[in-house]
Scaffold this motif. Structure first.
Motif, PDB file in Angstrom:
ATOM      1  N   ARG A 113      15.099  -1.412   7.500  1.00 17.11           N
ATOM      2  CA  ARG A 113      14.800  -0.126   8.109  1.00 17.11           C
ATOM      3  C   ARG A 113      16.063   0.557   8.621  1.00 17.11           C
ATOM      4  O   ARG A 113      17.076  -0.065   8.852  1.00 17.11           O
ATOM      5  CB  ARG A 113      13.800  -0.307   9.252  1.00 17.11           C
ATOM      6  N   SER A 114      15.955   1.865   8.802  1.00 13.34           N
ATOM      7  CA  SER A 114      17.062   2.667   9.306  1.00 13.34           C
ATOM      8  C   SER A 114      16.524   3.680  10.297  1.00 13.34           C
ATOM      9  O   SER A 114      15.449   4.256  10.085  1.00 13.34           O
ATOM     10  CB  SER A 114      17.770   3.392   8.153  1.00 13.34           C
ATOM     11  N   SER A 115      17.267   3.919  11.349  1.00 15.69           N
ATOM     12  CA  SER A 115      16.838   4.884  12.356  1.00 15.69           C
ATOM     13  C   SER A 115      16.851   6.312  11.837  1.00 15.69           C
ATOM     14  O   SER A 115      16.243   7.202  12.417  1.00 15.69           O
ATOM     15  CB  SER A 115      17.740   4.784  13.590  1.00 15.69           C
ATOM     16  N   THR A 116      17.533   6.555  10.698  1.00 13.47           N
ATOM     17  CA  THR A 116      17.621   7.925  10.167  1.00 13.47           C
ATOM     18  C   THR A 116      16.525   8.233   9.166  1.00 13.47           C
ATOM     19  O   THR A 116      16.440   9.350   8.677  1.00 13.47           O
ATOM     20  CB  THR A 116      18.986   8.147   9.491  1.00 13.47           C
ATOM     21  N   CYS A 117      15.670   7.265   8.826  1.00 15.73           N
ATOM     22  CA  CYS A 117      14.660   7.472   7.789  1.00 15.73           C
ATOM     23  C   CYS A 117      13.257   7.624   8.366  1.00 15.73           C
ATOM     24  O   CYS A 117      12.273   7.429   7.664  1.00 15.73           O
ATOM     25  CB  CYS A 117      14.672   6.313   6.782  1.00 15.73           C
ATOM     26  N   GLY A 118      13.139   8.000   9.644  1.00 18.91           N
ATOM     27  CA  GLY A 118      11.827   8.103  10.246  1.00 18.91           C
ATOM     28  C   GLY A 118      11.032   9.285   9.754  1.00 18.91           C
ATOM     29  O   GLY A 118      11.598  10.267   9.297  1.00 18.91           O
ATOM     30  N   PRO A 119       9.682   9.260   9.843  1.00 16.88           N
ATOM     31  CA  PRO A 119       8.946   8.072  10.247  1.00 16.88           C
ATOM     32  C   PRO A 119       9.062   6.979   9.206  1.00 16.88           C
ATOM     33  O   PRO A 119       9.107   7.251   8.006  1.00 16.88           O
ATOM     34  CB  PRO A 119       7.506   8.566  10.389  1.00 16.88           C
ATOM     35  N   ASP A 120       9.116   5.757   9.655  1.00 19.45           N
ATOM     36  CA  ASP A 120       9.316   4.616   8.783  1.00 19.45           C
ATOM     37  C   ASP A 120       8.005   4.304   8.069  1.00 19.45           C
ATOM     38  O   ASP A 120       7.053   3.826   8.681  1.00 19.45           O
ATOM     39  CB  ASP A 120       9.778   3.425   9.626  1.00 19.45           C
ATOM     40  N   ILE A 121       7.953   4.607   6.770  1.00 17.12           N
ATOM     41  CA  ILE A 121       6.739   4.429   5.978  1.00 17.12           C
ATOM     42  C   ILE A 121       6.931   3.249   5.032  1.00 17.12           C
ATOM     43  O   ILE A 121       7.815   3.271   4.179  1.00 17.12           O
ATOM     44  CB  ILE A 121       6.401   5.693   5.181  1.00 17.12           C
ATOM     45  N   VAL A 122       6.110   2.223   5.182  1.00 16.70           N
ATOM     46  CA  VAL A 122       6.165   1.039   4.329  1.00 16.70           C
ATOM     47  C   VAL A 122       4.970   1.073   3.388  1.00 16.70           C
ATOM     48  O   VAL A 122       3.823   1.255   3.825  1.00 16.70           O
ATOM     49  CB  VAL A 122       6.140  -0.251   5.170  1.00 16.70           C
ATOM     50  N   GLN A 123       5.225   0.900   2.098  1.00 17.36           N
ATOM     51  CA  GLN A 123       4.131   0.881   1.122  1.00 17.36           C
ATOM     52  C   GLN A 123       3.839  -0.553   0.692  1.00 17.36           C
ATOM     53  O   GLN A 123       4.749  -1.286   0.304  1.00 17.36           O
ATOM     54  CB  GLN A 123       4.461   1.721  -0.112  1.00 17.36           C
ATOM     55  N   ILE A 124       2.576  -0.941   0.773  1.00 21.60           N
ATOM     56  CA  ILE A 124       2.165  -2.283   0.383  1.00 21.60           C
ATOM     57  C   ILE A 124       1.203  -2.202  -0.803  1.00 21.60           C
ATOM     58  O   ILE A 124       0.490  -1.214  -0.987  1.00 21.60           O
ATOM     59  CB  ILE A 124       1.499  -3.047   1.548  1.00 21.60           C
ATOM     60  N   ALA A 125       1.198  -3.272  -1.612  1.00 21.07           N
ATOM     61  CA  ALA A 125       0.315  -3.345  -2.775  1.00 21.07           C
ATOM     62  C   ALA A 125      -0.322  -4.712  -2.840  1.00 21.07           C
ATOM     63  O   ALA A 125       0.314  -5.734  -2.537  1.00 21.07           O
ATOM     64  CB  ALA A 125       1.099  -3.073  -4.058  1.00 21.07           C
ATOM     65  N   GLY A 126      -1.576  -4.745  -3.231  1.00 18.00           N
ATOM     66  CA  GLY A 126      -2.294  -5.998  -3.355  1.00 18.00           C
ATOM     67  C   GLY A 126      -3.756  -5.737  -3.625  1.00 18.00           C
ATOM     68  O   GLY A 126      -4.183  -4.577  -3.736  1.00 18.00           O
ATOM     69  N   PHE A 127      -4.541  -6.808  -3.716  1.00 18.78           N
ATOM     70  CA  PHE A 127      -5.962  -6.666  -4.038  1.00 18.78           C
ATOM     71  C   PHE A 127      -6.871  -7.384  -3.055  1.00 18.78           C
ATOM     72  O   PHE A 127      -8.084  -7.184  -3.071  1.00 18.78           O
ATOM     73  CB  PHE A 127      -6.239  -7.209  -5.449  1.00 18.78           C
ATOM     74  N   ASP A 128      -6.283  -8.231  -2.191  1.00 14.50           N
ATOM     75  CA  ASP A 128      -7.084  -8.994  -1.240  1.00 14.50           C
ATOM     76  C   ASP A 128      -7.132  -8.262   0.094  1.00 14.50           C
ATOM     77  O   ASP A 128      -6.092  -8.045   0.722  1.00 14.50           O
ATOM     78  CB  ASP A 128      -6.479 -10.384  -1.043  1.00 14.50           C
ATOM     79  N   PRO A 129      -8.321  -7.848   0.555  1.00 11.53           N
ATOM     80  CA  PRO A 129      -8.415  -7.053   1.784  1.00 11.53           C
ATOM     81  C   PRO A 129      -7.776  -7.720   2.996  1.00 11.53           C
ATOM     82  O   PRO A 129      -7.052  -7.067   3.760  1.00 11.53           O
ATOM     83  CB  PRO A 129      -9.928  -6.866   1.974  1.00 11.53           C
ATOM     84  N   GLN A 130      -8.007  -9.020   3.187  1.00 12.75           N
ATOM     85  CA  GLN A 130      -7.450  -9.684   4.353  1.00 12.75           C
ATOM     86  C   GLN A 130      -5.942  -9.784   4.274  1.00 12.75           C
ATOM     87  O   GLN A 130      -5.228  -9.586   5.266  1.00 12.75           O
ATOM     88  CB  GLN A 130      -8.057 -11.082   4.509  1.00 12.75           C
ATOM     89  N   MET A 131      -5.420 -10.090   3.084  1.00 11.00           N
ATOM     90  CA  MET A 131      -3.981 -10.178   2.927  1.00 11.00           C
ATOM     91  C   MET A 131      -3.329  -8.808   3.123  1.00 11.00           C
ATOM     92  O   MET A 131      -2.258  -8.708   3.741  1.00 11.00           O
ATOM     93  CB  MET A 131      -3.624 -10.730   1.538  1.00 11.00           C
ATOM     94  N   MET A 132      -3.973  -7.764   2.635  1.00 10.06           N
ATOM     95  CA  MET A 132      -3.450  -6.411   2.840  1.00 10.06           C
ATOM     96  C   MET A 132      -3.453  -6.062   4.327  1.00 10.06           C
ATOM     97  O   MET A 132      -2.500  -5.472   4.846  1.00 10.06           O
ATOM     98  CB  MET A 132      -4.289  -5.401   2.053  1.00 10.06           C
ATOM     99  N   ALA A 133      -4.514  -6.432   5.023  1.00  7.50           N
ATOM    100  CA  ALA A 133      -4.597  -6.159   6.460  1.00  7.50           C
ATOM    101  C   ALA A 133      -3.506  -6.911   7.213  1.00  7.50           C
ATOM    102  O   ALA A 133      -2.856  -6.359   8.113  1.00  7.50           O
ATOM    103  CB  ALA A 133      -5.979  -6.545   6.982  1.00  7.50           C
ATOM    104  N   ASP A 134      -3.293  -8.171   6.859  1.00  8.59           N
ATOM    105  CA  ASP A 134      -2.255  -8.961   7.514  1.00  8.59           C
ATOM    106  C   ASP A 134      -0.867  -8.375   7.253  1.00  8.59           C
ATOM    107  O   ASP A 134      -0.021  -8.306   8.158  1.00  8.59           O
ATOM    108  CB  ASP A 134      -2.301 -10.412   7.021  1.00  8.59           C
TER     109      ASP A 134
END
Length: 351
Positions: free
Chosen positions: A63-84
């Motif tokens: 992460r970098s303080s100059t790239c806010g808001p800090d948006i992280v993109q996640i990918a997967g198919f398992d609801p619990q794993m995605m939530a975690d």
């Protein structure tokens, strides 16, 4: 012009850099923000935290303080794993969690993730409910218009997203079947915008200020997401913003300004990845930048032969000092510009 809030940020018709694996790393995101992007989305990471310790994923999550808001993109198919995964990233400072349901890459589809999820609206709902319940930060979603041309179910997915508490929806104007072929279509995006109340961002083939204006008028979207058109031309964000605000198209940056920006970008890549890996990543960006430069093909051909950071910087400095922008003959820069002959690979130091 429309405006909306995303967490603690108020956005006025945002221009967003799309998450592109292997492209929208931290150095490129910072360059695009400097050139007028409102938001940038980090490269997609798997929802399996056991894989985050690899060098590749570790850098994607940096992460970098100059790239806010800090948006992280996640990918997967398992609801619990995605939530975690969403919870861990939010705990580590992510201000927005973006869910990828648009990637058409085969290796992602094989894991029933990305745009493969569009075939299973019930699973889409379970994932979205799990993730939005797991975090207090906004959750956004990236989709395509559907799985295939005969099943453009983007509107159905958009309604599910709205009901599940998704804060913003980005829609690429192609189906998974289309991948990146053919022209993007915007009718589906326009229909989605008319039928849901959450902010909708239009994506796909937005490659000029006038095209940006057309897409906004046609879809009535709340903002635009730009991907491939920013490769080698990050100033497209500034050009689009000026056109939307004033109706005038600003000129492309001068050769001198492009060279300075390019040099800063390559230095940042070297610093971020290390000399050896940074030199490899720099090649693709020079390939894109060179298309807008005098004698760009000659520059690219020489650059692709170099294997270490020092030689790359020396070559770019020589190009810049040659005053190419003032030469009427775009082929005037000789292929024999002096550069270091010692291209031995430096020792790779663990970081």
């Amino acid at each position: 012009m429309s405006s909306f809030t995303l967490g603690r940020h108020t956005l006025r018709q945002p221009l967003i850099l799309a998450p592109m694996v292997g492209v929208s790393d931290l150095p490129f995101r910072e360059i695009c923000l400097q050139q007028g992007a409102t938001l940038t989305v980090a490269e997609m990471v798997t929802s399996n935290p056991e894989l985050w310790h690899s060098e590749k994923n570790r850098l994607r999550l940096k992460r970098s303080s100059t790239c806010g808001p800090d948006i992280v993109q996640i990918a997967g198919f398992d609801p619990q794993m995605m939530a975690d995964a969403a919870r861990i990233n939010a705990d580590q400072g992510a201000e927005v969690i973006d869910i990828n349901m648009g990637c058409p890459a085969k290796k992602v589809l094989k894991k029933a993730a990305g745009s493969a999820l569009l075939k299973d609206p019930a699973l889409v709902e379970r994932i979205l409910l799990a993730v939005t319940a797991a975090v207090d930060v906004p959750v956004t979603l990236k989709i395509r218009t559907g799985w295939c041309r005969d099943n453009r179910n983007g509107l159905d997915i958009a309604r599910i997203a709205e009901d599940c508490g998704i804060a913003m929806l980005s829609v690429h104007g192609r189906t998974r079947e289309c991948r990146f072929l053919g022209d993007a279509e915007y009718d589906t995006i326009a229909e989605i915008k008319q039928r849901v109340c959450i902010p909708v961002i239009a994506n796909g083939d937005i490659d000029s200020p006038r095209k940006a204006r057309y897409v906004l008028d046609h879809t009535q979207a709340d903002g635009l997401m730009i991907g491939r058109a920013a490769q080698g031309s990050p100033w497209i964000f500034r050009q689009i913003r000026q056109y939307l605000d004033t109706g005038s198209v600003c000129d492309k940056p001068s050769t001198q300004d492009i060279c300075n920006l390019m040099l800063d970008h390559i230095r940042a890549l070297h610093a971020f990845y290390g000399d050896f890996r940074g030199a490899l990543f720099a090649r693709k960006h020079i390939g894109w930048y060179s298309k807008d430069l005098p004698s760009g093909e000659s520059l690219k051909q020489q650059f692709m032969q170099l294997e270490d950071a020092r030689s790359q910087l020396d070559l770019l400095t020589a190009y810049l000092n040659a005053g190419i922008g003032n030469q009427p003959d775009t082929n005037a820069w000789p292929m024999s510009v002096p550069r270091p002959t010692d291209n031995r690979r430096p020792q790779v130091i663990a970081r």
